[in-house]
Design a protein around this motif. Structure first.
Motif, mmCIF file in Angstrom:
data_model
loop_
_atom_site.group_PDB
_atom_site.id
_atom_site.type_symbol
_atom_site.label_atom_id
_atom_site.label_comp_id
_atom_site.label_asym_id
_atom_site.label_seq_id
_atom_site.Cartn_x
_atom_site.Cartn_y
_atom_site.Cartn_z
ATOM 1 N N ALA A 161 10.227 -8.134 -11.617
ATOM 2 C CA ALA A 161 11.111 -7.708 -10.530
ATOM 3 C C ALA A 161 11.105 -6.189 -10.375
ATOM 4 O O ALA A 161 11.265 -5.670 -9.269
ATOM 5 C CB ALA A 161 12.533 -8.205 -10.773
ATOM 6 N N ALA A 162 10.902 -5.469 -11.464
ATOM 7 C CA ALA A 162 10.908 -4.008 -11.418
ATOM 8 C C ALA A 162 9.713 -3.444 -10.659
ATOM 9 O O ALA A 162 9.716 -2.264 -10.282
ATOM 10 C CB ALA A 162 10.933 -3.443 -12.837
ATOM 11 N N PHE A 163 8.691 -4.242 -10.413
ATOM 12 C CA PHE A 163 7.545 -3.798 -9.615
ATOM 13 C C PHE A 163 7.854 -3.800 -8.117
ATOM 14 O O PHE A 163 7.142 -3.155 -7.338
ATOM 15 C CB PHE A 163 6.338 -4.704 -9.871
ATOM 16 C CG PHE A 163 5.633 -4.440 -11.170
ATOM 17 C CD1 PHE A 163 4.613 -3.503 -11.251
ATOM 18 C CD2 PHE A 163 5.982 -5.136 -12.316
ATOM 19 C CE1 PHE A 163 3.960 -3.264 -12.456
ATOM 20 C CE2 PHE A 163 5.335 -4.914 -13.522
ATOM 21 C CZ PHE A 163 4.323 -3.962 -13.597
ATOM 22 N N LEU A 164 8.892 -4.539 -7.701
ATOM 23 C CA LEU A 164 9.161 -4.725 -6.271
ATOM 24 C C LEU A 164 9.328 -3.418 -5.500
ATOM 25 O O LEU A 164 8.672 -3.222 -4.469
ATOM 26 C CB LEU A 164 10.383 -5.632 -6.084
ATOM 27 C CG LEU A 164 10.896 -5.813 -4.651
ATOM 28 C CD1 LEU A 164 9.822 -6.452 -3.765
ATOM 29 C CD2 LEU A 164 12.167 -6.675 -4.643
ATOM 30 N N PRO A 165 10.182 -2.466 -5.935
ATOM 31 C CA PRO A 165 10.343 -1.236 -5.147
ATOM 32 C C PRO A 165 9.081 -0.372 -5.115
ATOM 33 O O PRO A 165 8.962 0.501 -4.253
ATOM 34 C CB PRO A 165 11.492 -0.510 -5.865
ATOM 35 C CG PRO A 165 12.209 -1.576 -6.624
ATOM 36 C CD PRO A 165 11.141 -2.533 -7.042
ATOM 37 N N GLU A 166 8.167 -0.573 -6.063
ATOM 38 C CA GLU A 166 6.909 0.164 -6.040
ATOM 39 C C GLU A 166 5.945 -0.413 -5.007
ATOM 40 O O GLU A 166 5.066 0.294 -4.507
ATOM 41 C CB GLU A 166 6.254 0.127 -7.422
ATOM 42 C CG GLU A 166 7.051 0.827 -8.494
ATOM 43 C CD GLU A 166 6.391 0.775 -9.852
ATOM 44 O OE1 GLU A 166 6.840 1.485 -10.760
ATOM 45 O OE2 GLU A 166 5.406 0.015 -10.017
ATOM 46 N N LEU A 167 6.100 -1.690 -4.695
ATOM 47 C CA LEU A 167 5.187 -2.355 -3.765
ATOM 48 C C LEU A 167 5.677 -2.306 -2.329
ATOM 49 O O LEU A 167 4.878 -2.099 -1.404
ATOM 50 C CB LEU A 167 4.993 -3.817 -4.191
ATOM 51 C CG LEU A 167 4.437 -4.056 -5.601
ATOM 52 C CD1 LEU A 167 4.407 -5.552 -5.893
ATOM 53 C CD2 LEU A 167 3.052 -3.457 -5.749
ATOM 54 N N ALA A 168 6.968 -2.520 -2.109
ATOM 55 C CA ALA A 168 7.508 -2.660 -0.751
ATOM 56 C C ALA A 168 8.234 -1.403 -0.298
ATOM 57 O O ALA A 168 8.874 -0.708 -1.103
ATOM 58 C CB ALA A 168 8.460 -3.847 -0.690
ATOM 59 N N ARG A 169 8.140 -1.112 1.002
ATOM 60 C CA ARG A 169 8.948 -0.041 1.586
ATOM 61 C C ARG A 169 10.429 -0.411 1.489
ATOM 62 O O ARG A 169 10.768 -1.609 1.468
ATOM 63 C CB ARG A 169 8.565 0.154 3.055
ATOM 64 C CG ARG A 169 7.149 0.675 3.302
ATOM 65 C CD ARG A 169 6.861 0.706 4.779
ATOM 66 N NE ARG A 169 5.487 1.089 5.080
ATOM 67 C CZ ARG A 169 5.105 2.317 5.404
ATOM 68 N NH1 ARG A 169 6.011 3.281 5.478
ATOM 69 N NH2 ARG A 169 3.845 2.581 5.673
ATOM 70 N N PRO A 170 11.303 0.575 1.466
ATOM 71 C CA PRO A 170 12.738 0.266 1.408
ATOM 72 C C PRO A 170 13.209 -0.652 2.525
ATOM 73 O O PRO A 170 14.107 -1.467 2.333
ATOM 74 C CB PRO A 170 13.390 1.651 1.514
ATOM 75 C CG PRO A 170 12.370 2.584 0.954
ATOM 76 C CD PRO A 170 11.041 2.027 1.373
ATOM 77 N N SER A 171 12.593 -0.521 3.705
ATOM 78 C CA SER A 171 13.011 -1.341 4.843
ATOM 79 C C SER A 171 12.483 -2.761 4.794
ATOM 80 O O SER A 171 12.823 -3.571 5.644
ATOM 81 C CB SER A 171 12.534 -0.681 6.142
ATOM 82 O OG SER A 171 11.114 -0.542 6.132
#
Length: 447
Positions: free
Chosen positions: A152-162
């Motif tokens: 789950a910690a990889f998610l913000p590295e992969l996706a834009r905030p929006s």
């Protein structure tokens, strides 16, 4: 590691309007195949929760290993609670070290191997092998939870905030497809075995082997294609004792990230109810509705279909209307589901409750993970997602244990236990009203 500066979500966490530079949901430098590899881990590990915790081994433990003893359901929930308690105590330290050392991938590999190996030990659990089964469940579920937090910690590295909502939804929906594949293969094993007159004692070990094989093979793309973007820190933080690290992280959320702390409290409350559904739905179907093993597996299959559809489609809705309104809608859905399940006296009505549970499960879990990613500070993702894991596992201790205590104290009244479960969703809805996404999002870029 700081994330690339992209147009962030609006005040309520929804996506910015068209033309705000949000042509792609992925951060620069992130390839589609890497997102697929990340989602494949959800695909891989979902079979464990679907088959081992929900559909097959939970009922096998209560009915065969525990011999339907009055304490069997409580023993099952106590073992799960112990594994969740261990996660609560250790995951903040593991997450902080993974951030400091740039070792999220290594921790993901280790936890996967541990979960598969410990799950294979369950093949040796027959009638009366209570302690062997409980020990294997504690270890395997602990390792599963570590992997769930790290990926789950990889998610913000992969996706834009929006686009956190939709990308999170892709992962959850793909994960439920993995759970359905594992469950479908297991159903074939059970059907063929019962046609030959075999009992659960003989075919459940083969179901476990199938589950482990799917987990191990489907996790391989994550190991090969998922990139470690966090760089080891030159000045690493003090390696605090695990309890001190937990207290330190919790105090810091109160001082610098109050909305994140409120979100954690909300998640801990409603996840307690979800944990009951995940771990005890099959037991409820068996003990209250009289479902057989194939019927339970078909029921869980239906739940997974609803969950996959809900997670995928509602991720887009979440990015459009905002994280908080989306989560509020799903919590209302959970309350309706509990009331329908409590009132169900016939199989068709119970199937309606199961379908509602599936739709709500995918959307709620995806929304919670996306909200965590939206409020977590860049460069400390593993540590802050470990706090998310702490909240989820605290819920997983309280929810099933409460259910087990209610059934034990009422001599097996599962209907009352499921009604009590509904209070967790009511509480989650009340706590969600205190989360100010605008204030939380305003604080995040400054870190």
């Amino acid at each position: 590691m700081s994330l690339p500066q992209q147009p962030g979500p609006s005040a309520d966490g929804s996506a910015p309007s068209a033309g705000a530079g949000d042509a792609s949901p992925l951060n620069p430098g992130v390839a589609k195949r890497e997102v697929w590899a990340w989602a494949m881990y959800d695909f891989a590990n979902s079979g464990y929760t679907t088959v081992i915790l929900t559909a097959v081994f939970s009922t096998y433990f209560v009915g065969v290993v525990g011999g339907r003893a009055p304490w069997a359901t409580l023993a099952w929930t106590a073992a799960l609670s112990l594994s969740y308690l261990l996660i609560m105590l250790t995951m903040p330290t593991l997450g902080a070290r993974a951030d400091a050392n740039g070792s999220k991938r290594r921790l993901l590999y280790t936890s996967t191997i541990g979960c598969v190996a410990a799950t294979l030990v369950l093949t040796q659990a027959g009638p009366g092998d209570v302690w062997l089964a409980l020990a294997a469940i504690v270890v395997s579920n602990y390792c599963y939870c570590v992997g769930e937090s790290v990926v789950a910690a990889f998610l913000p590295e992969l996706a834009r905030p929006s686009a956190l909502g939709r990308v999170s939804g892709w992962g959850w929906s793909f994960g439920y497809c993995g759970g359905m594949l594992t469950l479908g293969l297991s159903l074939v094993v059970v059907t063929l075995a019962e046609a030959r007159g075999m009992t659960a004692e003989h075919f459940v070990p083969w179901v476990i082997v199938v589950t482990c094989a799917v987990f191990a093979l489907a996790a391989l793309p994550s190991f090969f294609l998922l990139k470690e973007r966090t760089r080891p820190q030159a000045d690493k933080p003090e390696a605090l004792h695990m309890l001190k690290r937990l207290v330190y992280a919790w105090r810091e959320t109160g001082q610098h990230f109050p909305e994140f702390r409120r979100l954690l409290m909300c998640i801990a409350c409603y996840q307690a109810g979800i944990s009951v559904v995940i771990t005890l739905a099959a037991v409820y179907a068996s003990e209250v509705m009289g479902f057989t093993t194939p019927q339970i597996m078909l029921l869980v299959f239906t739940v997974n279909i609803g969950a996959a559809l809900g997670a995928f489609s509602f991720g887009y809705v979440q990015d459009r209307i905002g994280h908080k309104p989306a989560l509020a809608i799903t919590l209302c859905g959970w309350i309706v589901m509990v009331l329908v399940a409590y009132a169900a006296t016939t199989a068709p009505v119970f199937w309606v409750a199961a379908t509602l549970a599936g739709l709500c499960m995918g959307t709620t879990q995806s929304a919670g993970r996306a909200m965590t990613g939206a409020l977590a500070p860049a460069g400390r993702l593993a540590e802050f997602f470990s706090l998310w894991t702490f909240a989820v596992q605290l819920a997983a201790v309280i929810g099933p244990l409460t259910y087990g205590l209610v059934t034990w104290g009422t001599h097996g009244d599962h209907r009352l236990a499921i009604l009590v479960t509904g209070l967790f969703f009511v509480g989650g809805l009340a706590l969600l009203s205190r989360v100010d996404m605008k204030r939380g999002l305003a604080r995040r870029p400054a870190v």
